[in-house]
Design a protein around this motif. Sequence first.
Motif, PDB file in Angstrom:
ATOM      1  N   LEU A   1     -26.630 -71.998  -6.682  1.00  0.00           N
ATOM      2  CA  LEU A   1     -26.869 -70.681  -6.122  1.00  0.00           C
ATOM      3  C   LEU A   1     -26.825 -69.698  -7.286  1.00  0.00           C
ATOM      4  CD1 LEU A   1     -24.942 -70.607  -2.743  1.00  0.00           C
ATOM      5  CD2 LEU A   1     -27.334 -71.077  -3.198  1.00  0.00           C
ATOM      6  N   HIS A   2     -27.765 -68.779  -7.265  1.00  0.00           N
ATOM      7  CA  HIS A   2     -27.911 -67.831  -8.367  1.00  0.00           C
ATOM      8  C   HIS A   2     -26.718 -66.914  -8.519  1.00  0.00           C
ATOM      9  CE1 HIS A   2     -29.284 -66.375  -4.567  1.00  0.00           C
ATOM     10  NE2 HIS A   2     -29.130 -65.135  -4.978  1.00  0.00           N
ATOM     11  N   THR A   3     -25.813 -66.926  -7.538  1.00  0.00           N
ATOM     12  CA  THR A   3     -24.654 -66.051  -7.622  1.00  0.00           C
ATOM     13  C   THR A   3     -23.474 -66.712  -8.325  1.00  0.00           C
ATOM     14  OG1 THR A   3     -24.089 -66.851  -5.439  1.00  0.00           O
ATOM     15  CG2 THR A   3     -25.183 -64.734  -5.542  1.00  0.00           C
ATOM     16  N   LYS A   4     -23.622 -68.002  -8.637  1.00  0.00           N
ATOM     17  CA  LYS A   4     -22.512 -68.711  -9.277  1.00  0.00           C
ATOM     18  C   LYS A   4     -22.600 -68.538 -10.780  1.00  0.00           C
ATOM     19  CE  LYS A   4     -21.178 -70.327  -5.450  1.00  0.00           C
ATOM     20  NZ  LYS A   4     -20.384 -71.240  -4.678  1.00  0.00           N
TER      21      LYS A   4
END
Lengths: 313, 446
Positions: free
Chosen positions: A208-211
């Motif tokens: 996930l791009h938020t990690k």
Amino acid sequence: MVMRFLRGKQDPKERDQKLDEGLQKSRSGLFGQMSALFDREEITDETWEELEELLVASDVGVETTFTLVESLQDRVDSGELRRPSHVRETLKQELRGILESVPPRNGAATGEGLLVTLVVGVNGVGKTTTIAKMANRLKADGAQVVIGAADTFRAAAIDQLEVWGQRAGVPVIAGAPNSDPASVVHDALAAARTRRADVLLVDTAGRLHTKYNLMEELRKIERVVSKGGSKVENLLVLDATTGQNGLLQARQFAKTVSLDGVVISKMDGTSKGGIVFAVVKELGVPIRYVATGEKIGDLAEFDSQAFVDALWS
Amino acid sequence: MFESLTDRMQGTFKKLNSKGRIAENDVDLALREVRISLMEADVNLKVAKQFVNGVKAKVEDAHALESLNPTQQIIQVVNEEMVELLGSEEAKLQTAPAPPTVLMMVGLQGSGKTTHSAKLALLLRRQGGKPMLVAADVYRPAAVKQLETLGGNLKIPVHSEGTQVAPERIAANAVAEARANGYTHVILDTAGRLSIDEAMMQELERVKEATNPTETLLVADAMTGQEAVRVAQQFHERLGVTGLIMSKMDGDARGGAALSIRSVTGVPIKFIGTGERPEALEPFMPDRMASRILGLGDMLSLIERAQAAFDERQAAELEQKMRTATFTLEDFYTQLQTIKSMGPLSQLLDMIPGMGSAMRNQDVQVDEREMKRIEAIIQSMTPDERQHPEILKNGRRRKRVAAGSGTSVADVNALLSQFNQMQKMMKQLTAGGSRGKLPRIPGLFS
């Protein structure tokens, strides 16, 4: 020489047909309705409202929709466009215009030597399957392809890729599960050089791009590749059923590694595909391929004209 | 980042306020913002429309317009309405009258069926159950192996019969085996497809018929767009879905799909998947989801990130130090490192409600280089100096630190005065003084 296989030998007719099939639902669905909107006699407020709704329902996104509709409205108000059919043609042109505002980038088109293609994306978008399809296609076009299985996290991801590799007849270089993906890439690079391969396709773990940490890991992988002196390109796989989050994904991946292209996957799984417009418009990254099915041959080079035409035919 | 709904509505009302009183049709403008916000969160168009109409009726009933802060009033109604729609009842897993309870997992490819089968098995075992996993996806390459690996890691038995046996046979055999061996739950991991197709539905119907599952759980990706409702509806019509699991909720998808599916099918959301690890499965909380869809700040994710980065013991020590005002430059340095591990500062600030837009409006920029400079300065100090900053009053020490960190004495002075200010502030805080207002840390913003 590399250009030869990237421009694709696939019969254009056959490709259009594939794309057509993939877009079948789109046509009979929302875009079809949109087209029908303009078969009416006159343009009313209702027409605009419906048009807005249909674009949003296609995951085009609120902002892009408003921009498109407002510009059309202005042109109708100024008398530039009079008939509904003109409005339709103009909308078609504008949609195509968005896709064509970004020139295609083919990392391989510039010269000789090994091209490393890093395939990235969030979990479950179909990276592994897309890699298999790309490998199959490049190989059929006469390239020497090696696959690096750098998804060491997901259980059995390596096995999955090995099955695909066998089907495509392409060697897969893998490390142990849970090993450092950067070191797998390092090994895959060495193997690709030894085999004098033209292309090394690297499958990375979904993240996930938020990690933050996982995105940093991706940066590390990219560093390992570029240190080797090879040409690198990064392709982002986006699921065609993704909603507005697709844009956030693309933005964040583009911030982490420079993106050279987007692959739209699962195009037959959706009646929308509207995210294409939003991503190209905001990030200026061209769409490279459209994956249309579950079979290894189901991958078409992205062609904006065919894409928009198919939506409207 | 999306502009939050509150910011947006406040903007609308500000424009209206200048005209004086708020008229009824002005509410339509505000509600339009609600609708746009919902659509940006991937809430299905029809659901969004219906929802806004419901809110309008409630707002009119509540005489929200006469209140001093119509924005807050409307937001509150929106929030309440959404929590209600998302389902306020606690949706527990049903249990079969006689074991084993069969749970059938269904969903599209890539939604996370296999991962969530394993997560569910782990959860059930932690609750004292004896679950069994069943590999009934015989199509996707290595799907069986994936479930076997996951089960192996968790030490949960996996029933598999390769890829040559029909899924309904595998499932039926597994249930018989579970019954004979005292398993409490059987979790069926079925095959997904790219899109709904007749062959898949028929296969799933056969599996369902062969096993008579207590729960049929649809795994839906939180990032899905407008398509989500159609997919869920079709699964529901054919298979009678009894619960939803929203996967990939650890990202920044607003999750409008959840609201849409819940609203259209009426099927309760039972769990949310919040990460890749087997433990990352949480019961669904409607209020939290409502805030998320409305974009009322990402405080929760910020708190989660902080929790992941901070060591609990470390935090307790730090608190103690702050209380007793023995917070040193060494501690400050450790704290900076922790914050850094949470991600870029600008991103973190963006998660605080109002902060993102406030910073954009005032054109404030976070200077990450400034943080590096502070680090360098502290790194150039001796341990003694870090513990007792007062000895840095000595000009020669300051000169040495400046030279060592490639900065100027003025920079070192600036840091020390910042640090002084921080210490004072902590004393004030521990004295029970000013709450709420955060003091500026000069230099971090330029």
